[in-house]
Design a protein around this motif. Structure first.
Motif, PDB file in Angstrom:
ATOM      1  N   GLU A 330      67.703  22.098 -37.217  1.00  0.00           N
ATOM      2  CA  GLU A 330      66.544  22.938 -37.519  1.00  0.00           C
ATOM      3  C   GLU A 330      65.255  22.143 -37.701  1.00  0.00           C
ATOM      4  N   LEU A 331      65.364  20.900 -38.151  1.00  0.00           N
ATOM      5  CA  LEU A 331      64.181  20.092 -38.418  1.00  0.00           C
ATOM      6  C   LEU A 331      63.949  19.003 -37.381  1.00  0.00           C
ATOM      7  N   PHE A 332      64.985  18.615 -36.673  1.00  0.00           N
ATOM      8  CA  PHE A 332      64.870  17.606 -35.624  1.00  0.00           C
ATOM      9  C   PHE A 332      64.744  18.299 -34.270  1.00  0.00           C
ATOM     10  N   GLY A 333      63.594  18.144 -33.633  1.00  0.00           N
ATOM     11  CA  GLY A 333      63.445  18.649 -32.276  1.00  0.00           C
ATOM     12  C   GLY A 333      64.014  17.656 -31.286  1.00  0.00           C
ATOM     13  N   MET A 334      64.297  18.123 -30.099  1.00  0.00           N
ATOM     14  CA  MET A 334      64.726  17.243 -29.023  1.00  0.00           C
ATOM     15  C   MET A 334      63.557  17.073 -28.060  1.00  0.00           C
ATOM     16  N   GLY A 335      63.010  15.869 -28.001  1.00  0.00           N
ATOM     17  CA  GLY A 335      61.849  15.631 -27.157  1.00  0.00           C
ATOM     18  C   GLY A 335      61.631  14.151 -26.939  1.00  0.00           C
ATOM     19  N   TYR A 336      61.121  13.808 -25.759  1.00  0.00           N
ATOM     20  CA  TYR A 336      60.963  12.405 -25.367  1.00  0.00           C
ATOM     21  C   TYR A 336      59.605  11.856 -25.783  1.00  0.00           C
ATOM     22  N   PHE A 368      66.431   8.289 -32.944  1.00  0.00           N
ATOM     23  CA  PHE A 368      65.764   9.118 -33.948  1.00  0.00           C
ATOM     24  C   PHE A 368      64.313   8.689 -34.129  1.00  0.00           C
ATOM     25  N   GLN A 369      63.425   9.666 -34.150  1.00  0.00           N
ATOM     26  CA  GLN A 369      62.053   9.491 -34.605  1.00  0.00           C
ATOM     27  C   GLN A 369      61.951  10.225 -35.928  1.00  0.00           C
ATOM     28  N   ILE A 370      61.650   9.475 -36.988  1.00  0.00           N
ATOM     29  CA  ILE A 370      61.561  10.073 -38.319  1.00  0.00           C
ATOM     30  C   ILE A 370      60.108  10.406 -38.623  1.00  0.00           C
ATOM     31  N   GLY A 371      59.871  11.680 -38.893  1.00  0.00           N
ATOM     32  CA  GLY A 371      58.523  12.152 -39.163  1.00  0.00           C
ATOM     33  C   GLY A 371      58.194  12.157 -40.642  1.00  0.00           C
ATOM     34  N   LEU A 372      57.344  13.079 -41.030  1.00  0.00           N
ATOM     35  CA  LEU A 372      56.824  13.115 -42.392  1.00  0.00           C
ATOM     36  C   LEU A 372      57.435  14.224 -43.251  1.00  0.00           C
ATOM     37  N   GLU A 373      58.503  14.841 -42.774  1.00  0.00           N
ATOM     38  CA  GLU A 373      59.188  15.844 -43.586  1.00  0.00           C
ATOM     39  C   GLU A 373      59.837  15.179 -44.804  1.00  0.00           C
ATOM     40  N   ASP A 374      60.262  15.978 -45.752  1.00  0.00           N
ATOM     41  CA  ASP A 374      60.964  15.438 -46.918  1.00  0.00           C
ATOM     42  C   ASP A 374      62.304  14.846 -46.475  1.00  0.00           C
ATOM     43  N   VAL A 375      62.598  13.644 -46.957  1.00  0.00           N
ATOM     44  CA  VAL A 375      63.818  12.942 -46.542  1.00  0.00           C
ATOM     45  C   VAL A 375      65.073  13.737 -46.894  1.00  0.00           C
ATOM     46  N   ALA A 376      65.102  14.343 -48.065  1.00  0.00           N
ATOM     47  CA  ALA A 376      66.286  15.121 -48.463  1.00  0.00           C
ATOM     48  C   ALA A 376      66.525  16.286 -47.506  1.00  0.00           C
ATOM     49  N   ASP A 377      65.458  16.911 -47.035  1.00  0.00           N
ATOM     50  CA  ASP A 377      65.610  18.005 -46.079  1.00  0.00           C
ATOM     51  C   ASP A 377      66.148  17.495 -44.746  1.00  0.00           C
ATOM     52  N   LEU A 378      65.649  16.346 -44.309  1.00  0.00           N
ATOM     53  CA  LEU A 378      66.133  15.767 -43.059  1.00  0.00           C
ATOM     54  C   LEU A 378      67.612  15.402 -43.161  1.00  0.00           C
ATOM     55  N   GLN A 379      67.982  14.839 -44.284  1.00  0.00           N
ATOM     56  CA  GLN A 379      69.384  14.474 -44.484  1.00  0.00           C
ATOM     57  C   GLN A 379      70.281  15.704 -44.492  1.00  0.00           C
ATOM     58  N   ALA A 380      69.822  16.756 -45.122  1.00  0.00           N
ATOM     59  CA  ALA A 380      70.610  17.991 -45.164  1.00  0.00           C
ATOM     60  C   ALA A 380      70.776  18.574 -43.760  1.00  0.00           C
ATOM     61  N   ASP A 381      69.733  18.491 -42.951  1.00  0.00           N
ATOM     62  CA  ASP A 381      69.808  19.002 -41.582  1.00  0.00           C
ATOM     63  C   ASP A 381      70.852  18.232 -40.772  1.00  0.00           C
ATOM     64  N   LEU A 382      70.856  16.907 -40.903  1.00  0.00           N
ATOM     65  CA  LEU A 382      71.833  16.105 -40.174  1.00  0.00           C
ATOM     66  C   LEU A 382      73.238  16.287 -40.740  1.00  0.00           C
ATOM     67  N   ALA A 384      74.473  18.966 -42.015  1.00  0.00           N
ATOM     68  CA  ALA A 384      74.994  20.215 -41.456  1.00  0.00           C
ATOM     69  C   ALA A 384      75.445  20.008 -40.012  1.00  0.00           C
ATOM     70  N   GLY A 385      74.722  19.171 -39.287  1.00  0.00           N
ATOM     71  CA  GLY A 385      75.114  18.863 -37.915  1.00  0.00           C
ATOM     72  C   GLY A 385      76.449  18.149 -37.850  1.00  0.00           C
ATOM     73  N   PHE A 386      76.668  17.216 -38.758  1.00  0.00           N
ATOM     74  CA  PHE A 386      77.956  16.516 -38.792  1.00  0.00           C
ATOM     75  C   PHE A 386      79.098  17.479 -39.139  1.00  0.00           C
ATOM     76  N   GLU A 387      78.824  18.451 -39.966  1.00  0.00           N
ATOM     77  CA  GLU A 387      79.835  19.463 -40.272  1.00  0.00           C
ATOM     78  C   GLU A 387      80.165  20.301 -39.039  1.00  0.00           C
ATOM     79  N   ARG A 388      79.173  20.556 -38.183  1.00  0.00           N
ATOM     80  CA  ARG A 388      79.427  21.298 -36.950  1.00  0.00           C
ATOM     81  C   ARG A 388      80.331  20.505 -36.010  1.00  0.00           C
ATOM     82  N   ILE A 389      80.190  19.180 -36.034  1.00  0.00           N
ATOM     83  CA  ILE A 389      81.081  18.358 -35.212  1.00  0.00           C
ATOM     84  C   ILE A 389      82.535  18.549 -35.640  1.00  0.00           C
ATOM     85  N   LYS A 390      82.730  18.555 -36.951  1.00  0.00           N
ATOM     86  CA  LYS A 390      84.099  18.747 -37.457  1.00  0.00           C
ATOM     87  C   LYS A 390      84.641  20.126 -37.089  1.00  0.00           C
ATOM     88  N   ALA A 391      83.769  21.128 -37.155  1.00  0.00           N
ATOM     89  CA  ALA A 391      84.209  22.493 -36.865  1.00  0.00           C
ATOM     90  C   ALA A 391      84.638  22.640 -35.417  1.00  0.00           C
TER      91      ALA A 391
END
Length: 393
Positions: A330-336, A368-382, A384-391
């Motif tokens: 949700e917070l990490f876009g995919m872009g070059y 990864f390009q790390i922007g200016l969002e809150d670090v805790a929010d970025l970590q939570a987004d990733l 959740a992504g790792f949980e999707r891998i397990k699912a």
């Protein structure tokens, strides 16, 4: 506001605020305005004949472009700067200024892929031969140099894979053999790696990244030392590949806060890389500021900081799992791109276009390009992504 008598004595943050600004010439307005134009009028026949006045035609520069050129030249410790419409245009103009038919160029195997494509797709047609070398070669570069080797192209750290190059060692050998050292310095910017102090003759920057900082401009900057500047300036004047005035204005605006944003990217990037290194799904973090990185000693010796761009290698997983991880973010876009305020991630595989080295990381690679969002929010987004891998698994 008269300005300081000796701006060189001031700290970088102060020089970034002052660089290229002349409010007294702009009716007191703080920022240099956007000068759009091609035609410049001459007051007399003598002025027209001699072309002595400061501005002669739109392709030769305006007060807007001059302001950015002067500020970037000061920041880089260069003899001069030219501004072009993109990072790739900067690469093209830089190489055109120092290569001719029959020349040989050495290029790091970890280079930004469009640089490789330009060498193979354009320079080759004009009689320039390119050899790719192991980015870790250091002073051993001499063994690959030929009598007609005129350019050694470097990039540190390497695009995507983040190998560190020993630029001073490479420069010492190249200069002993009368070759020029050209460097793509976009990752660090002159704030974290002063290229000309480290032996680089021509430095390339994609101002699209940290200089612009807001993902809304395309720009390239090329600086040169005293040796390389005359040919670079002549090539630029003959090709007239100039950056647009609006982009120069936005780049000047970005310049004022670049140090603050880059320092924050450094902190945010390190926080995220450290968190990722502790995740069980991550095999390796490719970040030069990590003591475990093979090039850390070079980074610590030559660099003043690290930007917010790095890569990780995941443990093996399926395409379906990787898709689930990326598509649900949700917070990490995919872009070059990178260097803006928003966080990004892209998968990559540089194995197909490596020729001097082998890329076999043992798992999927993500940049990864790390922007200016809150670090805790970025970590939570990733997370959740790792949980999707397990699912999916």
């Amino acid at each position: 506001m008269a300005g300081p008598s000796d701006p060189k004595r001031l700290a970088e943050r102060t020089r970034l605020v002052l660089g290229g600004r002349k409010p007294a010439e702009q009716f007191g307005f703080v920022n240099t305005p956007i000068y759009r134009g091609s035609t410049v009028l001459y007051p007399t026949y003598e002025e027209l004949k001699s072309r002595r006045q400061k501005y002669v035609y739109g392709t030769k520069g305006t007060p807007t472009t001059r302001a950015l050129e002067e500020a970037w030249t000061d920041l880089s410790g260069a003899a001069g700067t030219v501004l072009v419409p993109s990072g790739l245009a900067a690469i093209a103009v830089a190489l055109q200024s120092c290569l001719k038919a029959g020349d040989h160029m050495l290029v790091t195997d970890s280079v930004y892929r469009p640089t490789r494509q330009y060498a193979e797709g354009v320079l080759k047609r004009f009689g320039v031969e390119t050899t790719y070398y192991d980015p870790l070669i250091g002073g051993g570069i001499g063994a690959l140099m030929r009598p007609n080797t005129t350019v050694v192209f470097t990039e540190a750290p390497g695009s995507q894979s983040f190998e560190m190059q020993d630029i001073p060692a490479i420069a010492a050998v190249a200069h002993a053999k009368d070759a020029l050292v050209v460097m793509d310095n976009t990752w660090a910017t002159p704030l974290y790696f002063p290229p000309h102090e480290r032996g680089v003759d021509i430095a390339i920057e994609a101002g699209t990244k940290y200089l612009g900082g807001h993902s809304d401009i395309l720009m390239g900057l090329v600086t040169a030392n005293e040796r390389a500047w005359p040919a670079l300036k002549e090539t630029f004047d003959l090709t007239a590949i100039g950056a647009g005035p609006e982009d120069c204005f936005l780049a000047l605006r970005g310049l004022r806060t670049m140090k603050l944003r880059l320092d924050e990217a450094n902190r945010q990037g390190m926080a995220m890389a450290t968190w990722l290194a502790e995740r069980p799904e991550v095999k390796t973090v490719l970040h030069p500021a990590f003591p475990s990185h093979p090039g850390h000693a070079i980074w610590k010796r030559d660099f003043k900081g690290a930007s917010g761009l790095f890569s990780v290698i995941l443990h093996p997983l399926s395409e379906q799992q990787l898709g689930a991880f990326l598509d649900g973010l949700e917070l990490f876009g995919m872009g070059y791109s990178w260097g803006g305020y928003e966080s990004l991630v892209v998968p990559f595989d540089c194995a197909p276009y490596r020729t001097a080295t082998t890329w076999n990381p043992g798992g999927p690679a993500l940049r990864f390009q790390i922007g200016l969002e809150d670090v805790a929010d970025l970590q939570a987004d990733l997370a959740a992504g790792f949980e999707r891998i397990k699912a999916v698994g």
